[in-house]
Design an enzyme around this catalytic site. Structure first.
Site, PDB file in Angstrom:
ATOM      1  N   PRO A   7      65.627 -30.947 -18.018  1.00 46.58           N
ATOM      2  CA  PRO A   7      65.561 -29.370 -17.694  1.00 46.58           C
ATOM      3  C   PRO A   7      64.286 -28.582 -18.989  1.00 46.58           C
ATOM      4  O   PRO A   7      64.095 -28.973 -19.382  1.00 46.58           O
ATOM      5  CB  PRO A   7      67.378 -28.507 -18.000  1.00 46.58           C
ATOM      6  CG  PRO A   7      67.904 -30.027 -18.522  1.00 46.58           C
ATOM      7  CD  PRO A   7      66.995 -31.107 -18.625  1.00 46.58           C
ATOM      8  N   GLY A  11      61.591 -30.312 -23.651  1.00 45.92           N
ATOM      9  CA  GLY A  11      59.790 -30.776 -24.488  1.00 45.92           C
ATOM     10  C   GLY A  11      58.801 -32.441 -23.664  1.00 45.92           C
ATOM     11  O   GLY A  11      58.592 -33.368 -23.997  1.00 45.92           O
ATOM     12  N   GLU A  84      54.792 -32.182 -14.374  1.00 47.98           N
ATOM     13  CA  GLU A  84      55.398 -31.065 -13.505  1.00 47.98           C
ATOM     14  C   GLU A  84      54.963 -31.552 -11.908  1.00 47.98           C
ATOM     15  O   GLU A  84      55.003 -31.057 -11.210  1.00 47.98           O
ATOM     16  CB  GLU A  84      54.606 -29.765 -13.687  1.00 47.98           C
ATOM     17  CG  GLU A  84      54.401 -28.149 -14.744  1.00 47.98           C
ATOM     18  CD  GLU A  84      55.991 -28.563 -15.371  1.00 47.98           C
ATOM     19  OE1 GLU A  84      56.635 -28.423 -14.061  1.00 47.98           O
ATOM     20  OE2 GLU A  84      55.765 -26.875 -15.692  1.00 47.98           O
TER      21      GLU A  84
END
Length: 212
Positions: A7, A11, A84
């Site tokens: 989530p 980190g 990402e």
């Protein structure tokens, strides 16, 4: 190909930079890629202040072509750090797998697994299907109640949203046709409180987190 997921605020980007540092220390040459980073295009950043220039992955970027272009310029590419990655296209995930299988380029992907509706991002689903190794990032994120935070809630005008576009940038002002401003932010919740829509007794008005 390895996929590290978790989530928001666990980190992932910090681990991505650490991975890049460790490989570069051993003389390996790599590329760092990201998209929709909190610091803007062409930058991989973390909430603890670390950052590095990165290749911005737009929907039309051919990652295989990018690597081959570097090779044609005499630049070695041993590995890719893909932050990402849940926001990449499915085709780009296929390209990453091809680079691993046909060109021996190591790929380390980092990203969310599910969206604000608890549905898998298409790219994340493909990573789960194709990755040689899948690892949940172990830095614990807590819900306001103290339980492990597992799910990313989208909060619009103070309430949890259940519908909408899969990717919306947090902490942005969007004005609709009747000039009503919509406040969008994100908050990590445990499954129980995500399901019932409980943001907690002391929900921060400015948002717990500031990323998609």
């Amino acid at each position: 190909m390895k996929f590290f997921y978790g989530p928001m605020d666990c980190g992932k980007s910090t681990l991505a930079l650490q991975m890049d540092y460790n490989h570069a220390r051993q003389g390996r040459r790599g590329l760092v890629l990201t998209t929709i980073d909190r610091a803007g295009p062409g930058r991989l950043s973390t909430r603890i202040g670390l950052g590095k220039e990165a290749v911005e992955v737009g929907a039309d970027l051919d990652i295989r072509g990018l690597v081959r272009q570097r090779w044609s310029q005499g630049i070695r590419v041993d590995y890719l750090i893909c932050d990402e990655a849940s926001f990449y296209t499915v085709a780009q995930i296929e390209q990453l797998a091809d680079l691993v299988d046909t060109s021996d380029v190591d790929v380390y992907a980092f990203g969310l697994a599910t969206d604000f509706r608890t549905s898998l991002f298409p790219a994340a689903q493909r990573l789960f299907e194709l990755a040689d190794e899948v690892t949940r990032v172990q830095v614990e994120v807590l819900c306001w109640c103290g339980r492990p935070g597992l799910l990313n809630a989208r909060v619009v005008n103070g309430g949890i949203a259940r519908e909408g576009d899969q990717v919306v940038i947090g902490d942005t002002d969007e004005t609709d046709e009747d000039t009503t401003t919509a406040d969008v932010r994100y908050q990590v919740l445990c499954r129980r409180h995500h399901r019932v829509g409980d943001l907690g007794p002391a929900s921060r008005p400015d948002g717990q987190l500031r990323l998609v």
